[in-house]
Design a protein around this motif. Structure first.
Motif, short mmCIF file in Angstrom:
data_model
loop_
_atom_site.label_atom_id
_atom_site.label_comp_id
_atom_site.label_asym_id
_atom_site.label_seq_id
_atom_site.Cartn_x
_atom_site.Cartn_y
_atom_site.Cartn_z
N LEU A 92 0.85 -1.19 0.00
CA LEU A 92 0.00 0.00 0.00
C LEU A 92 0.88 1.24 0.00
N LEU A 93 0.66 2.11 -0.98
CA LEU A 93 1.38 3.38 -1.07
C LEU A 93 0.36 4.50 -0.93
N ILE A 94 0.56 5.34 0.09
CA ILE A 94 -0.32 6.49 0.31
C ILE A 94 0.46 7.76 0.00
N LEU A 95 -0.09 8.57 -0.92
CA LEU A 95 0.52 9.83 -1.29
C LEU A 95 -0.42 10.95 -0.84
N ASP A 96 -0.21 11.36 0.40
CA ASP A 96 -1.09 12.32 1.07
C ASP A 96 -0.82 13.73 0.55
N GLU A 97 -1.87 14.43 0.17
CA GLU A 97 -1.83 15.77 -0.41
C GLU A 97 -1.12 15.81 -1.76
N ALA A 98 -1.11 14.68 -2.46
CA ALA A 98 -0.51 14.65 -3.79
C ALA A 98 -1.28 15.53 -4.77
N CYS A 99 -2.60 15.60 -4.61
CA CYS A 99 -3.40 16.45 -5.51
C CYS A 99 -2.95 17.90 -5.42
N ALA A 100 -2.80 18.41 -4.21
CA ALA A 100 -2.39 19.80 -4.01
C ALA A 100 -0.95 20.03 -4.45
N ALA A 101 -0.07 19.09 -4.15
CA ALA A 101 1.33 19.23 -4.54
C ALA A 101 1.46 19.29 -6.06
N LEU A 102 0.68 18.46 -6.74
CA LEU A 102 0.71 18.47 -8.20
C LEU A 102 0.16 19.80 -8.74
N THR A 126 -4.59 11.64 -1.95
CA THR A 126 -5.51 12.49 -1.19
C THR A 126 -5.29 13.94 -1.58
N GLY A 127 -6.29 14.77 -1.28
CA GLY A 127 -6.16 16.21 -1.44
C GLY A 127 -7.38 16.83 -2.11
N ARG A 128 -7.28 18.11 -2.33
CA ARG A 128 -8.34 18.86 -3.01
C ARG A 128 -8.02 18.94 -4.50
N ASP A 129 -9.02 19.16 -5.29
CA ASP A 129 -8.87 19.44 -6.72
C ASP A 129 -7.98 18.44 -7.45
N PRO A 130 -8.40 17.19 -7.55
CA PRO A 130 -7.59 16.20 -8.27
C PRO A 130 -7.53 16.51 -9.76
N ALA A 131 -6.46 16.11 -10.38
CA ALA A 131 -6.31 16.25 -11.83
C ALA A 131 -7.32 15.32 -12.51
N ASP A 132 -7.69 15.65 -13.73
CA ASP A 132 -8.66 14.85 -14.46
C ASP A 132 -8.22 13.39 -14.60
N TRP A 133 -6.92 13.16 -14.84
CA TRP A 133 -6.47 11.78 -15.00
C TRP A 133 -6.65 10.97 -13.72
N MET A 134 -6.59 11.63 -12.57
CA MET A 134 -6.83 10.93 -11.30
C MET A 134 -8.28 10.46 -11.22
N LEU A 135 -9.19 11.35 -11.57
CA LEU A 135 -10.61 11.01 -11.55
C LEU A 135 -10.93 9.92 -12.56
N GLN A 136 -10.29 9.95 -13.71
CA GLN A 136 -10.54 8.95 -14.74
C GLN A 136 -9.93 7.59 -14.39
N SER A 137 -8.81 7.58 -13.67
CA SER A 137 -8.07 6.36 -13.41
C SER A 137 -8.43 5.66 -12.12
N ALA A 138 -8.99 6.38 -11.17
CA ALA A 138 -9.24 5.81 -9.84
C ALA A 138 -10.27 4.69 -9.89
N ASP A 139 -9.99 3.64 -9.12
CA ASP A 139 -10.94 2.53 -8.96
C ASP A 139 -11.93 2.83 -7.84
N TYR A 140 -11.44 3.51 -6.81
CA TYR A 140 -12.26 3.95 -5.69
C TYR A 140 -12.21 5.48 -5.66
N ILE A 141 -13.35 6.12 -5.60
CA ILE A 141 -13.38 7.58 -5.47
C ILE A 141 -14.31 7.93 -4.32
N THR A 142 -13.77 8.64 -3.34
CA THR A 142 -14.58 9.15 -2.24
C THR A 142 -14.37 10.65 -2.17
N GLU A 143 -15.48 11.39 -2.28
CA GLU A 143 -15.41 12.84 -2.21
C GLU A 143 -15.86 13.31 -0.84
#
Length: 163
Positions: A92-102, A126-143
């Motif tokens: 398991l790899l957790i990248l916390d606040e990766a959305c904001a860092a990107l 995790t984070g706010r405002d995910p990139a479109d590719w994150m939304l398209q690629s995710a298997d689990y999405i929790t908002e």
């Protein structure tokens, strides 16, 4: 499998920590990289004691107040830290606040995609405002949606609860 925990609501990091706790309880290897944080949030030390490898990529100030030189230094630090973390075997790899860092330009998109797309392990962003590719690629999405927060009434965060 890719998990995406995003939104304006509180609890994204805590949800990811819960998944880490579950994995550690099943003797899985967990690697956590926290971007834009100093690695001292309340969830982190217990996860370290249980065997999670934790990396922090703090910034000295809010990203919108950073100079171009500070942003360049943060990008270099975050890149190196993620590269080191990716060398560690994990389930398991957790990248916390990766959305904001990107979004802030403090993480290379190609490296982040390499870390989570078609990975041989479970990955969490995790984070706010995910990139479109994150939304398209995710298997689990929790908002996570903020409906009410005590801060709006002037009530400060409580140690051990909010931070």
């Amino acid at each position: 499998m890719l998990h995406l925990y995003f939104g304006s609501g509180k609890g994204k990091t805590t949800a990811a920590a819960g998944l880490a706790l579950r994995a550690l309880g099943h003797e899985k290897k967990v690697v956590i990289v926290q971007f834009l944080k100093d690695g001292t949030s309340g969830e982190i030390e217990p996860l370290r004691r249980l065997g999670a490898a934790v990396f922090a990529c703090p910034n000295a100030k809010f990203t919108w107040l950073m100079t171009p030189q500070e942003k360049a230094a943060a990008l270099a630090h975050n890149t190196k830290t993620l590269e080191v973390a990716l060398q560690m075997p994990c389930d398991l790899l957790i990248l916390d606040e990766a959305c904001a860092a990107l979004r802030a330009g403090l993480l290379p998109e190609t490296l982040l995609q390499k870390a989570v797309l078609n990975a041989p392990y479970e990955a969490v962003l995790t984070g706010r405002d995910p990139a479109d590719w994150m939304l398209q690629s995710a298997d689990y999405i929790t908002e996570f949606t903020a409906r009410r927060h005590p801060y709006e009434k002037g009530i400060p965060a409580r140690e051990g609860i909010e931070y």
